[in-house]
Design a protein around this motif. Structure first.
Motif, PDB file in Angstrom:
ATOM      1  N   GLY A 116     -15.911 -78.394 -61.193  1.00 32.87           N
ATOM      2  CA  GLY A 116     -15.304 -77.237 -60.424  1.00 32.87           C
ATOM      3  C   GLY A 116     -14.383 -78.053 -58.646  1.00 32.87           C
ATOM      4  N   TYR A 117     -13.341 -78.122 -58.648  1.00 30.86           N
ATOM      5  CA  TYR A 117     -12.415 -78.682 -57.514  1.00 30.86           C
ATOM      6  C   TYR A 117     -12.593 -77.585 -56.146  1.00 30.86           C
ATOM      7  CZ  TYR A 117     -11.991 -83.142 -60.576  1.00 30.86           C
ATOM      8  OH  TYR A 117     -11.566 -83.915 -61.229  1.00 30.86           O
ATOM      9  N   ARG A 245     -21.476 -80.052 -62.531  1.00 34.90           N
ATOM     10  CA  ARG A 245     -22.161 -79.182 -61.626  1.00 34.90           C
ATOM     11  C   ARG A 245     -21.842 -77.580 -62.137  1.00 34.90           C
ATOM     12  NH1 ARG A 245     -21.847 -81.043 -55.413  1.00 34.90           N
ATOM     13  NH2 ARG A 245     -23.289 -79.326 -54.913  1.00 34.90           N
ATOM     14  N   THR A 246     -22.926 -77.013 -62.292  1.00 29.37           N
ATOM     15  CA  THR A 246     -23.297 -75.398 -62.584  1.00 29.37           C
ATOM     16  C   THR A 246     -22.983 -74.348 -61.002  1.00 29.37           C
ATOM     17  OG1 THR A 246     -25.524 -75.168 -61.958  1.00 29.37           O
ATOM     18  CG2 THR A 246     -24.463 -75.459 -63.992  1.00 29.37           C
ATOM     19  N   PRO A 249     -18.664 -73.986 -60.437  1.00 30.85           N
ATOM     20  CA  PRO A 249     -17.994 -73.627 -61.702  1.00 30.85           C
ATOM     21  C   PRO A 249     -16.454 -74.045 -61.431  1.00 30.85           C
ATOM     22  CG  PRO A 249     -18.215 -71.859 -61.188  1.00 30.85           C
ATOM     23  CD  PRO A 249     -18.913 -72.393 -59.547  1.00 30.85           C
ATOM     24  N   SER A 250     -15.972 -74.291 -62.185  1.00 28.15           N
ATOM     25  CA  SER A 250     -13.942 -74.382 -62.399  1.00 28.15           C
ATOM     26  C   SER A 250     -13.951 -73.111 -62.204  1.00 28.15           C
ATOM     27  CB  SER A 250     -13.812 -75.234 -63.800  1.00 28.15           C
ATOM     28  OG  SER A 250     -12.732 -74.771 -64.449  1.00 28.15           O
ATOM     29  N   GLY A 251     -12.590 -73.637 -61.349  1.00 30.02           N
ATOM     30  CA  GLY A 251     -12.117 -71.875 -61.142  1.00 30.02           C
ATOM     31  C   GLY A 251     -12.833 -71.343 -59.936  1.00 30.02           C
ATOM     32  N   ILE A 252     -13.129 -72.203 -58.861  1.00 32.76           N
ATOM     33  CA  ILE A 252     -14.053 -71.375 -57.583  1.00 32.76           C
ATOM     34  C   ILE A 252     -12.873 -71.282 -56.441  1.00 32.76           C
ATOM     35  CG2 ILE A 252     -14.831 -73.391 -56.805  1.00 32.76           C
ATOM     36  CD1 ILE A 252     -17.366 -72.784 -56.024  1.00 32.76           C
ATOM     37  N   TRP A 253     -12.898 -70.628 -56.547  1.00 30.22           N
ATOM     38  CA  TRP A 253     -12.118 -70.776 -54.557  1.00 30.22           C
ATOM     39  C   TRP A 253     -12.012 -70.999 -53.793  1.00 30.22           C
ATOM     40  CZ3 TRP A 253      -7.146 -68.025 -56.042  1.00 30.22           C
ATOM     41  CH2 TRP A 253      -7.120 -67.070 -56.612  1.00 30.22           C
ATOM     42  N   THR A 254     -11.904 -71.997 -53.171  1.00 32.39           N
ATOM     43  CA  THR A 254     -11.708 -71.929 -51.652  1.00 32.39           C
ATOM     44  C   THR A 254     -11.285 -71.803 -50.629  1.00 32.39           C
ATOM     45  OG1 THR A 254     -12.136 -74.418 -52.780  1.00 32.39           O
ATOM     46  CG2 THR A 254     -12.090 -74.927 -49.488  1.00 32.39           C
ATOM     47  N   LEU A 255     -11.889 -71.456 -49.536  1.00 29.43           N
ATOM     48  CA  LEU A 255     -11.112 -70.630 -48.473  1.00 29.43           C
ATOM     49  C   LEU A 255     -10.688 -72.328 -47.085  1.00 29.43           C
ATOM     50  CD1 LEU A 255     -10.043 -68.594 -46.480  1.00 29.43           C
ATOM     51  CD2 LEU A 255     -12.393 -68.540 -45.787  1.00 29.43           C
ATOM     52  N   PRO A 302     -13.456 -83.287 -56.474  1.00 29.11           N
ATOM     53  CA  PRO A 302     -14.287 -82.386 -57.350  1.00 29.11           C
ATOM     54  C   PRO A 302     -16.066 -82.461 -56.889  1.00 29.11           C
ATOM     55  CG  PRO A 302     -14.057 -84.770 -58.257  1.00 29.11           C
ATOM     56  CD  PRO A 302     -13.380 -84.191 -57.060  1.00 29.11           C
ATOM     57  N   ALA A 303     -16.535 -81.860 -56.946  1.00 33.08           N
ATOM     58  CA  ALA A 303     -18.015 -80.986 -56.577  1.00 33.08           C
ATOM     59  C   ALA A 303     -19.015 -82.543 -57.462  1.00 33.08           C
ATOM     60  CB  ALA A 303     -18.618 -80.086 -57.419  1.00 33.08           C
ATOM     61  N   ASN A 304     -18.653 -82.604 -58.211  1.00 33.89           N
ATOM     62  CA  ASN A 304     -19.277 -83.792 -58.806  1.00 33.89           C
ATOM     63  C   ASN A 304     -18.393 -85.340 -58.964  1.00 33.89           C
ATOM     64  OD1 ASN A 304     -20.238 -85.871 -60.783  1.00 33.89           O
ATOM     65  ND2 ASN A 304     -20.126 -84.764 -62.839  1.00 33.89           N
ATOM     66  N   THR A 305     -19.446 -86.285 -58.051  1.00 33.00           N
ATOM     67  CA  THR A 305     -19.011 -86.763 -57.570  1.00 33.00           C
ATOM     68  C   THR A 305     -18.006 -87.926 -58.226  1.00 33.00           C
ATOM     69  OG1 THR A 305     -21.000 -88.424 -57.249  1.00 33.00           O
ATOM     70  CG2 THR A 305     -19.626 -87.084 -55.187  1.00 33.00           C
ATOM     71  N   GLY A 306     -18.858 -88.243 -59.594  1.00 31.85           N
ATOM     72  CA  GLY A 306     -18.609 -88.697 -60.466  1.00 31.85           C
ATOM     73  C   GLY A 306     -16.911 -88.920 -61.007  1.00 31.85           C
ATOM     74  N   SER A 307     -16.276 -87.768 -60.923  1.00 24.62           N
ATOM     75  CA  SER A 307     -15.275 -87.233 -61.201  1.00 24.62           C
ATOM     76  C   SER A 307     -13.995 -87.405 -60.571  1.00 24.62           C
ATOM     77  CB  SER A 307     -14.892 -85.914 -61.746  1.00 24.62           C
ATOM     78  OG  SER A 307     -15.554 -85.318 -62.709  1.00 24.62           O
ATOM     79  N   GLN A 308     -12.464 -88.228 -60.819  1.00 27.40           N
ATOM     80  CA  GLN A 308     -11.708 -87.912 -60.285  1.00 27.40           C
ATOM     81  C   GLN A 308     -11.593 -86.929 -59.363  1.00 27.40           C
ATOM     82  OE1 GLN A 308      -9.580 -90.085 -60.740  1.00 27.40           O
ATOM     83  NE2 GLN A 308     -10.710 -91.383 -61.946  1.00 27.40           N
TER      84      GLN A 308
END
Length: 333
Positions: A116-117, A245-246, A249-255, A302-308
């Motif tokens: 999720g980004y 991270r569940t 998730p991928s495709g989450i929308w940010t306001l 990324p929600a996962n701090t280990g990702s780019q």
């Protein structure tokens, strides 16, 4: 005696942070380690990070799960009217663009399908430099994306401008002003030997040891002047996949702070699909004031701090300009 000591420590520091081979001076690694310890190794390596944006900077309030919006007639974002200072003037509706993106976090995993980004602003000591490179690159389509990525990795790794090889220097000169080029030296380091790196790593949190080492390896390759893109990429991008991270998730929308919704779907680190939903009432409430999307200060975090973490651009990949916008936008052709 005090003056001699200061001069000696200064000399050691200059050798450590330069691209010359320390053996040329007959100085052993043990002496370098002693010099680093005398200076205070924590201070020696406490250089300001070029980019500091993390998931903690993401404002999660108002975010929506991937299926919250029923995407209707999605139109190409790149067909929207251009803003004078860069970016696109938004209209009400759904828009998307597959654009160039760049890795801004050496020593981490490439995006995976489950990551999720979310949107965050670019922060850090070199945020203006990075944004300037991305904005200037729009005017230089002749510069290869790989060349820009290597320049960004060099900056992220705190490489001294004087240590850039000719190719990287030429890319930097094309994209930055003289003043901006001079700022590349601030907070920079030279390549450091393994013994000093290992001592420094022992004093760092485990979560950033890999990043610290990856940045040093990148500095070493760039300083050597002999490397391939794949060699630098090997240190910048860790092989494997970070556990998604569940809860985000991928495709989450940010306001977005400006009132519209945005989401990112990366394909590796160099390509990102950006989707934007602009509520009609947002445009009405602006009373004619333009709402601008300019990606050059945006990071897909990324929600996962280990990702780019991924820098975004206004540069579409494979655009089709034969398409005509169905939405009537102010300023559109």
């Amino acid at each position: 005696m005090k003056t001699i000591k200061i001069i000696g420590l200064t000399f050691l520091f200059q050798i450590i942070c330069s691209n010359v081979t320390y053996s040329q001076f007959g100085i052993s690694t043990d002496l370098l380690k002693l010099g680093a310890s005398t200076l205070g190794i924590e201070k020696l390596f406490k250089k300001p990070a070029a980019i500091t944006t993390s998931f903690e900077d993401v404002k999660k309030e108002g975010s929506k799960m991937p299926n919250f919006f029923k995407l209707g007639d999605v139109q190409p974002l790149y067909l929207l009217p251009k803003a004078h200072d860069g970016g696109f003037i938004l209209c009400a509706g759904y828009f998307e663009m597959t654009n160039k993106s760049y890795c801004l976090h050496a020593g981490t995993f490439a995006p995976s399908s489950g990551d999720g980004y979310m949107y965050a602003q670019t922060n850090g000591s070199k945020k203006e430099i990075v944004s300037a490179i991305l904005k200037s690159a729009e005017k230089h389509p002749e510069i290869n994306q790989h060349d820009i990525q290597v320049l960004l990795w060099a900056i992220i790794a705190k490489t001294k401008f004087i240590n850039f090889n000719t190719e990287i220097k030429l890319t930097a000169v094309k994209l930055l002003t003289k003043k901006q080029l001079s700022q590349l030296e601030d907070g920079a380091l030279g390549f450091l030997p393994d013994e000093i790196i290992n001592e420094a790593k022992s004093k760092l949190p485990e979560s950033i040891q890999t990043i610290f080492e990856a940045e040093n390896n990148i500095r070493g390759l760039i300083t050597s002047g002999s490397y391939s893109y794949q060699e630098i990429e090997k240190y910048a991008i860790i092989a494997g996949i970070a556990q998604p991270r569940t809860d985000y998730p991928s495709g989450i929308w940010t306001l977005h702070p400006d009132g519209y919704f945005i989401r990112y779907i990366p394909s590796g680190y160099s390509v990102t699909k950006v989707q934007i939903y602009v509520p009609k009432e947002l445009i009405v409430g602006l009373n004619g004031k333009p709402l601008i999307y300019d990606a050059t200060n945006d990071i897909a975090c990324p929600a996962n701090t280990g990702s780019q973490r991924l820098a975004q651009t206004n540069e579409p990949l494979n655009p089709d300009y034969s398409i005509v916008l169905k939405t009537i936008c102010v300023g559109a052709n």
